[in-house]
Design a protein around this motif. Structure first.
Motif, PDB file in Angstrom:
ATOM      1  N   VAL A 129      42.830  65.836 -40.747  1.00 42.75           N
ATOM      2  CA  VAL A 129      43.644  65.884 -39.596  1.00 42.75           C
ATOM      3  C   VAL A 129      43.081  64.701 -38.598  1.00 42.75           C
ATOM      4  O   VAL A 129      41.996  64.940 -38.021  1.00 42.75           O
ATOM      5  N   LEU A 130      44.041  63.763 -38.023  1.00 42.40           N
ATOM      6  CA  LEU A 130      43.779  62.917 -37.071  1.00 42.40           C
ATOM      7  C   LEU A 130      44.398  63.582 -35.629  1.00 42.40           C
ATOM      8  O   LEU A 130      45.432  63.895 -35.619  1.00 42.40           O
ATOM      9  N   LEU A 131      43.430  63.513 -34.666  1.00 42.80           N
ATOM     10  CA  LEU A 131      43.670  64.163 -33.192  1.00 42.80           C
ATOM     11  C   LEU A 131      43.605  62.986 -32.188  1.00 42.80           C
ATOM     12  O   LEU A 131      42.641  62.204 -32.390  1.00 42.80           O
ATOM     13  N   LEU A 132      44.735  63.212 -31.416  1.00 44.49           N
ATOM     14  CA  LEU A 132      44.508  62.101 -30.249  1.00 44.49           C
ATOM     15  C   LEU A 132      44.907  63.090 -29.046  1.00 44.49           C
ATOM     16  O   LEU A 132      45.644  63.874 -29.089  1.00 44.49           O
ATOM     17  N   ALA A 133      44.023  62.868 -28.034  1.00 43.97           N
ATOM     18  CA  ALA A 133      44.007  63.638 -26.780  1.00 43.97           C
ATOM     19  C   ALA A 133      43.579  62.933 -25.555  1.00 43.97           C
ATOM     20  O   ALA A 133      43.071  61.689 -25.639  1.00 43.97           O
ATOM     21  N   CYS A 134      44.343  63.351 -24.587  1.00 40.39           N
ATOM     22  CA  CYS A 134      44.125  62.596 -23.141  1.00 40.39           C
ATOM     23  C   CYS A 134      44.111  63.704 -21.911  1.00 40.39           C
ATOM     24  O   CYS A 134      44.904  64.625 -22.348  1.00 40.39           O
ATOM     25  N   LYS A 135      43.438  63.767 -21.060  1.00 46.33           N
ATOM     26  CA  LYS A 135      43.406  64.400 -19.865  1.00 46.33           C
ATOM     27  C   LYS A 135      44.896  64.421 -19.353  1.00 46.33           C
ATOM     28  O   LYS A 135      45.487  63.283 -19.208  1.00 46.33           O
ATOM     29  N   LEU A 136      45.399  65.440 -19.221  1.00 43.67           N
ATOM     30  CA  LEU A 136      46.715  65.663 -18.866  1.00 43.67           C
ATOM     31  C   LEU A 136      46.979  65.092 -17.334  1.00 43.67           C
ATOM     32  O   LEU A 136      48.104  64.430 -17.059  1.00 43.67           O
ATOM     33  N   LYS A 137      46.121  65.253 -16.450  1.00 48.00           N
ATOM     34  CA  LYS A 137      46.150  64.193 -15.330  1.00 48.00           C
ATOM     35  C   LYS A 137      46.341  62.792 -15.424  1.00 48.00           C
ATOM     36  O   LYS A 137      47.093  62.350 -14.644  1.00 48.00           O
ATOM     37  N   ILE A 138      45.568  62.113 -16.232  1.00 50.98           N
ATOM     38  CA  ILE A 138      45.560  60.651 -16.357  1.00 50.98           C
ATOM     39  C   ILE A 138      46.902  60.477 -17.181  1.00 50.98           C
ATOM     40  O   ILE A 138      47.428  59.396 -16.614  1.00 50.98           O
ATOM     41  N   ALA A 139      47.345  61.152 -18.120  1.00 50.43           N
ATOM     42  CA  ALA A 139      48.554  60.781 -18.918  1.00 50.43           C
ATOM     43  C   ALA A 139      49.691  60.883 -17.807  1.00 50.43           C
ATOM     44  O   ALA A 139      50.541  60.185 -17.896  1.00 50.43           O
ATOM     45  N   GLY A 140      49.620  62.039 -16.925  1.00 55.79           N
ATOM     46  CA  GLY A 140      50.601  62.079 -15.951  1.00 55.79           C
ATOM     47  C   GLY A 140      50.788  60.982 -14.871  1.00 55.79           C
ATOM     48  O   GLY A 140      51.776  60.570 -14.557  1.00 55.79           O
ATOM     49  N   GLU A 141      49.578  60.573 -14.747  1.00 50.04           N
ATOM     50  CA  GLU A 141      49.210  59.353 -13.636  1.00 50.04           C
ATOM     51  C   GLU A 141      49.787  57.965 -14.105  1.00 50.04           C
ATOM     52  O   GLU A 141      50.550  57.368 -13.477  1.00 50.04           O
ATOM     53  N   LEU A 142      49.591  57.834 -15.524  1.00 48.02           N
ATOM     54  CA  LEU A 142      50.008  56.580 -16.098  1.00 48.02           C
ATOM     55  C   LEU A 142      51.445  56.550 -16.142  1.00 48.02           C
ATOM     56  O   LEU A 142      52.110  55.498 -15.879  1.00 48.02           O
ATOM     57  N   CYS A 143      52.149  57.648 -16.375  1.00 50.02           N
ATOM     58  CA  CYS A 143      53.507  57.665 -16.353  1.00 50.02           C
ATOM     59  C   CYS A 143      54.252  57.526 -15.122  1.00 50.02           C
ATOM     60  O   CYS A 143      55.252  56.956 -14.903  1.00 50.02           O
ATOM     61  N   GLN A 144      53.364  58.062 -14.017  1.00 51.16           N
ATOM     62  CA  GLN A 144      53.967  58.082 -12.744  1.00 51.16           C
ATOM     63  C   GLN A 144      53.900  56.604 -12.185  1.00 51.16           C
ATOM     64  O   GLN A 144      54.926  56.239 -11.569  1.00 51.16           O
ATOM     65  N   TYR A 145      52.810  56.007 -12.636  1.00 53.62           N
ATOM     66  CA  TYR A 145      52.726  54.730 -12.050  1.00 53.62           C
ATOM     67  C   TYR A 145      53.682  53.665 -12.798  1.00 53.62           C
ATOM     68  O   TYR A 145      54.140  52.814 -12.293  1.00 53.62           O
ATOM     69  N   ALA A 146      54.028  54.036 -13.999  1.00 54.70           N
ATOM     70  CA  ALA A 146      54.871  53.239 -14.975  1.00 54.70           C
ATOM     71  C   ALA A 146      56.300  53.207 -14.342  1.00 54.70           C
ATOM     72  O   ALA A 146      57.042  52.264 -14.085  1.00 54.70           O
ATOM     73  N   VAL A 147      56.509  54.584 -13.785  1.00 60.53           N
ATOM     74  CA  VAL A 147      57.894  54.833 -13.247  1.00 60.53           C
ATOM     75  C   VAL A 147      58.043  54.119 -11.947  1.00 60.53           C
ATOM     76  O   VAL A 147      59.046  53.464 -11.366  1.00 60.53           O
ATOM     77  N   GLY A 148      56.990  53.758 -11.231  1.00 58.18           N
ATOM     78  CA  GLY A 148      56.797  52.970 -10.128  1.00 58.18           C
ATOM     79  C   GLY A 148      57.097  51.546 -10.368  1.00 58.18           C
ATOM     80  O   GLY A 148      57.634  50.667  -9.518  1.00 58.18           O
ATOM     81  N   MET A 149      56.940  50.995 -11.550  1.00 54.08           N
ATOM     82  CA  MET A 149      57.154  49.803 -11.800  1.00 54.08           C
ATOM     83  C   MET A 149      58.519  49.618 -12.197  1.00 54.08           C
ATOM     84  O   MET A 149      59.046  48.533 -12.881  1.00 54.08           O
ATOM     85  N   GLY A 150      59.379  50.704 -12.361  1.00 50.33           N
ATOM     86  CA  GLY A 150      60.520  50.458 -12.999  1.00 50.33           C
ATOM     87  C   GLY A 150      60.879  50.773 -14.151  1.00 50.33           C
ATOM     88  O   GLY A 150      61.938  50.454 -14.955  1.00 50.33           O
TER      89      GLY A 150
END
Length: 556
Positions: A129-150
């Motif tokens: 099984v291949l696992l991929l994980a990221c801290k929820l806070k970091i993933a949320g901030e990445l998406c939040q800044y991406a929304v700020g870029m349009g």
């Protein structure tokens, strides 16, 4: 004419923000339509500065119209990527087993993470099984800044997995014995592709290690040290670092130190992969990432490992659109493997696709709702229009029914009074019934006492010359006065010894008493006889005491 599909992909790199719009049609294949890249103006070694720098660099995307729905690609340093072994279990228990194993190997609380998994292989004993994980806070901030870029994030992907997709597209036969080395700004990854996936190892060694070392030795700021490194890395550009420059020797020395560390990590990665699979024998190295452009790196690794070293070109099967600067794209192509790989995975047709997405669930749900919003609005308009005529009809009918209802209310008033009287009568009947029910156990107990005393008398008659002086009801064993279980009766009496009226009682009297107690034990009203006591000190009389534990099934 063949219809083409398009996709906007944005790579949120450690040192660069890169966006590309790809299209795909069966006649031309994959086409790079638009491309934009912006160097981040920040200290790459400080993670807190990274996301604001990405947001500031997002202006280049808005200027070029690279906005809207997009797939995001995250760099390797904030991600956790690992292959685990999970025992084969039933299909219904498979998810639970994978979650338990993931919780053991991921060094964070699962509630603080967004994670995904994919089964890569099944040998009948273990699942790979291949696992991929990221801290929820970091993933949320990445998406939040991406929304700020349009941007409107559609997914959040791993650069390592996307790089693997690019490799599989360039080498569809998946040539074995190739080690793909991607050198980024903050981390480096080592990929050894295989038939059903890849072996992976990531280390926190990247181009900024050279910058940090130069800054320490020359007492420069990070930005100044980065400029020195870039001048050293590209001697063909104006302002390149000259050999007589005082900082040249230090920059070159740190560059050699970096090469030595990278070579050592390549050996460690090979050993690590060999421990997992004895058939791992790399026969060539493919270099990827911006750090692979370090002068002399390919020759150094070739001499160190006695292996051919090549630069991975992910654009080999990609056509360039008219709006793309071909010179710039080809110069930077070595670090576009993740974007090209994801484009092939989403637009093209690829075997062995690894589909792991770290887009936080709240964003997924919000996007699902937004996609459904036009349907809801259309349904609401249709419902409003379809209800207009029926509502008008029902309004007229309502007036008529209200008049009939008023007439019925006038007729109902006498019947309502009768209903209240009937309810009162039924209530009084219920009270009487409850009182009757309270006497039923007493009546039953009375009959049971008569039967029990009759049975007791019968057994005394059978033994003869015996009588009771005392019969006493003791407390229940469980202390619950409302329960019949555990009722105990204490009895005391005497038995006459006719054969020896003036002497001590004989053993025959003792046997008769035991026979009497045995007869009591056989009674349907008695569970057992306990606390037996005998007094043979009197002349011609045997005194005895015992306690009967009553049978709770025969209530007394």
């Amino acid at each position: 004419m063949t219809k083409s599909r398009t996709r906007l992909i944005v790579s949120l790199g450690s040192s660069h923000l890169t966006a590309a719009r790809f299209s795909y049609c069966a006649s031309r294949g994959l086409v790079l339509e638009d491309y934009a890249s912006r160097h981040l103006d920040c200290d790459y070694s400080q993670q807190d500065d990274w996301l604001p720098a990405l947001s500031a660099a997002g202006e280049v995307l808005r200027n070029m119209g690279l906005t809207g729905e997009a797939d995001l690609i995250a760099p390797g340093f904030p991600l956790f990527l690992k292959t685990i072994k999970v025992p084969v279990v039933e299909k219904s228990r498979q998810e639970v087993a994978i979650s338990c194993e993931a919780e053991q190997c991921i060094p964070y609380y699962m509630t603080d993470l967004v994670w995904d998994r994919q089964i890569m292989a099944n040998d009948g004993i273990d699942l790979e099984v291949l696992l991929l994980a990221c801290k929820l806070k970091i993933a949320g901030e990445l998406c939040q800044y991406a929304v700020g870029m349009g941007l409107q994030p559609l997914s959040l992907r791993s650069d390592t997995i996307s790089e693997y997709h690019s490799f599989r597209q360039n080498f569809p036969q998946n040539p074995a014995n190739t080690l793909l080395v991607k050198i980024g700004a903050r981390s480096s990854t080592f990929l050894y592709p295989k038939t059903d996936g890849f072996y992976y190892r990531g280390i926190p060694l990247g181009g900024i290690s050279i910058t940090v070392a130069i800054a320490e030795k020359l007492a420069l700021s990070f930005a100044q040290a980065e400029k020195v490194k870039l001048r050293m890395a590209d001697p063909t550009q104006p302002g390149a670092l000259k050999s007589e420059d005082p900082s040249s020797e230090i920059a070159m020395g740190e560059s050699r130190n970096f090469m030595d560390r990278l070579s050592l990590e390549i050996n460690r990665s090979m050993a690590h992969f060999c421990r997992q699979d004895a058939n791992v024998f790399p026969q060539r190295l493919l270099l990827s990432g911006r750090g692979a452009l370090l002068p002399g790196l390919s020759d150094f690794l070739k001499s160190k490992h006695s292996l051919p070293v090549e630069f991975f070109n992910p654009l080999e099967n990609v056509h360039l659109g008219e709006r793309v600067d071909a010179v710039k794209v080809k110069r930077e192509g070595v670090r576009l493997g993740d974007m090209v790989g994801h484009a092939w995975a989403t637009l093209g047709s690829q075997d062995s696709l690894i589909d792991l997405d770290l887009l936080p669930r709240p964003i997924v749900r919000r996007r699902a709702f937004e996609r459904s919003r036009p349907f809801f609005l259309g349904a609401a308009c249709f419902l409003a229009f379809s209800l207009f005529l029926p509502l008008k009809h029902f309004r007229n009918a309502s007036v008529h029914y209200q008049e009939q209802l008023a007439a019925l209310d006038r007729q109902w008033a006498p019947l309502n009074a009768i209903q209240h009287d009937l309810a009162d009568t039924l209530g009084r009947i219920e009270v009487v019934r409850e009182k009757i029910n309270t006497f039923e156990p007493l009546l039953y107990a009375r009959g049971s006492w008569s039967a029990f005393l009759s049975d007791l008398q019968q057994r005394l008659v059978e033994v003869e010359d015996v009588w009771f002086d005392e019969l006493q009801i003791l407390n229940k064993e469980n202390g619950n006065s409302g329960s019949q279980s555990g009722l105990r009766l204490h009895l005391a009496g005497r038995m006459l010894d006719r054969e020896n009226p003036l002497a001590k009682v004989s053993s025959n009297v003792q046997n008769r008493v035991n026979r009497l107690l045995g007869a009591f034990s056989e009674s349907e009203f008695v569970n057992k006889v306990v606390e037996r006591k005998f007094d043979a000190s009197g002349r011609g009389l045997l005194k005895f005491e015992f306690t009967l534990v009553m049978n709770p099934e025969n209530l007394l």
